[in-house]
Design a protein around this motif. Structure first.
Motif, mmCIF file in Angstrom:
data_model
loop_
_atom_site.group_PDB
_atom_site.id
_atom_site.type_symbol
_atom_site.label_atom_id
_atom_site.label_comp_id
_atom_site.label_asym_id
_atom_site.label_seq_id
_atom_site.Cartn_x
_atom_site.Cartn_y
_atom_site.Cartn_z
ATOM 1 N N ARG A 25 117.384 83.343 -10.098
ATOM 2 C CA ARG A 25 116.607 84.349 -10.838
ATOM 3 C C ARG A 25 115.648 85.082 -9.904
ATOM 4 N NH1 ARG A 25 116.282 79.957 -14.742
ATOM 5 N NH2 ARG A 25 114.128 79.525 -14.196
ATOM 6 N N ALA A 26 115.285 86.279 -10.296
ATOM 7 C CA ALA A 26 114.255 87.060 -9.605
ATOM 8 C C ALA A 26 112.969 86.898 -10.405
ATOM 9 C CB ALA A 26 114.666 88.530 -9.503
ATOM 10 N N GLN A 27 112.159 85.917 -10.037
ATOM 11 C CA GLN A 27 111.019 85.488 -10.850
ATOM 12 C C GLN A 27 109.980 86.578 -11.096
ATOM 13 O OE1 GLN A 27 112.550 83.589 -8.578
ATOM 14 N NE2 GLN A 27 113.021 81.664 -9.574
ATOM 15 N N PHE A 28 109.804 87.524 -10.183
ATOM 16 C CA PHE A 28 108.877 88.629 -10.454
ATOM 17 C C PHE A 28 109.432 89.543 -11.547
ATOM 18 C CE2 PHE A 28 107.417 87.960 -5.914
ATOM 19 C CZ PHE A 28 106.187 87.435 -6.253
ATOM 20 N N VAL A 29 110.745 89.699 -11.586
ATOM 21 C CA VAL A 29 111.388 90.557 -12.584
ATOM 22 C C VAL A 29 111.429 89.875 -13.948
ATOM 23 C CG1 VAL A 29 113.518 91.772 -13.194
ATOM 24 C CG2 VAL A 29 112.738 91.759 -10.827
ATOM 25 N N THR A 30 111.750 88.570 -13.954
ATOM 26 C CA THR A 30 111.869 87.842 -15.229
ATOM 27 C C THR A 30 110.524 87.549 -15.855
ATOM 28 O OG1 THR A 30 111.863 85.676 -14.153
ATOM 29 C CG2 THR A 30 114.020 86.739 -14.498
ATOM 30 N N GLY A 31 109.441 87.682 -15.092
ATOM 31 C CA GLY A 31 108.112 87.404 -15.615
ATOM 32 C C GLY A 31 107.644 85.980 -15.360
ATOM 33 N N ASP A 32 108.473 85.169 -14.688
ATOM 34 C CA ASP A 32 108.056 83.813 -14.334
ATOM 35 C C ASP A 32 106.872 83.825 -13.363
ATOM 36 O OD1 ASP A 32 110.069 82.621 -15.920
ATOM 37 O OD2 ASP A 32 111.524 82.807 -14.279
ATOM 38 N N LEU A 33 106.792 84.888 -12.575
ATOM 39 C CA LEU A 33 105.676 85.096 -11.647
ATOM 40 C C LEU A 33 105.092 86.478 -11.904
ATOM 41 C CD1 LEU A 33 107.149 83.748 -8.288
ATOM 42 C CD2 LEU A 33 105.319 82.721 -9.636
ATOM 43 N N ALA A 34 103.801 86.607 -11.680
ATOM 44 C CA ALA A 34 103.142 87.909 -11.868
ATOM 45 C C ALA A 34 103.026 88.635 -10.550
ATOM 46 C CB ALA A 34 101.768 87.712 -12.470
ATOM 47 N N MET A 61 105.413 83.590 -0.933
ATOM 48 C CA MET A 61 105.576 84.982 -0.666
ATOM 49 C C MET A 61 104.201 85.504 -0.296
ATOM 50 S SD MET A 61 105.729 88.383 -1.471
ATOM 51 C CE MET A 61 104.718 88.544 -2.895
ATOM 52 N N PRO A 62 103.983 86.119 0.742
ATOM 53 C CA PRO A 62 104.880 86.722 1.696
ATOM 54 C C PRO A 62 105.636 85.703 2.561
ATOM 55 C CG PRO A 62 102.691 87.717 1.836
ATOM 56 C CD PRO A 62 102.594 86.521 0.965
#
Length: 130
Positions: A121-130, A1-2
């Protein structure tokens, strides 16, 4: 991402495509300060009859080396965007022989819940990614 969507005219060699993709990635890494493995690129090659890009009346000369880039990203600051435009044009000229007059960029911003990198999963939302 991007997510980088890159549009060019058909006819580039494999080496040219690799240099183009590597150069776009380098500019994005430097300007947006993202991890090196943030690599999501789509190259679309178009027949000349299916690809038009004028200059919005700015008297910018275009050639068959024209590159149109759509960047889909989380929100970026104005400074990051300006840095990306400048770096991208400089690096494309140095590494790929494309002049800044042949580079067009559009940045489309979205939010954290608009990204899923897999696993449902939405990794930015779940906290897997910052």
């Amino acid at each position: 991402m991007p997510l980088m969507k890159i549009h060019v005219l058909k006819g580039r060699s494999t080496d040219e495509v690799e240099r183009l993709l590597d150069t776009v990635h380098e500019a994005m890494l430097q300007a947006f300060q993202v991890p090196e493995r943030d690599l999501y690129q789509i190259l679309n090659e178009h027949a000349a009859s299916h690809f038009r890009a004028l200059d919005t009346g700015l008297d910018i000369a275009r050639t068959d080396k024209f590159v149109m880039i759509e960047v889909v990203t989380r929100p970026r600051t104005r400074a990051e965007k300006m840095d990306f435009y400048e770096r991208l044009c400089r690096l494309l000229s140095e590494n790929y022989g494309v002049e800044s007059s042949d580079v067009m960029v559009s940045i489309v911003q979205n939010t954290d819940e608009d990204w899923s990198f897999g696993l449902g999963r939405a990794q930015f939302v779940t906290g897997d990614l910052a």
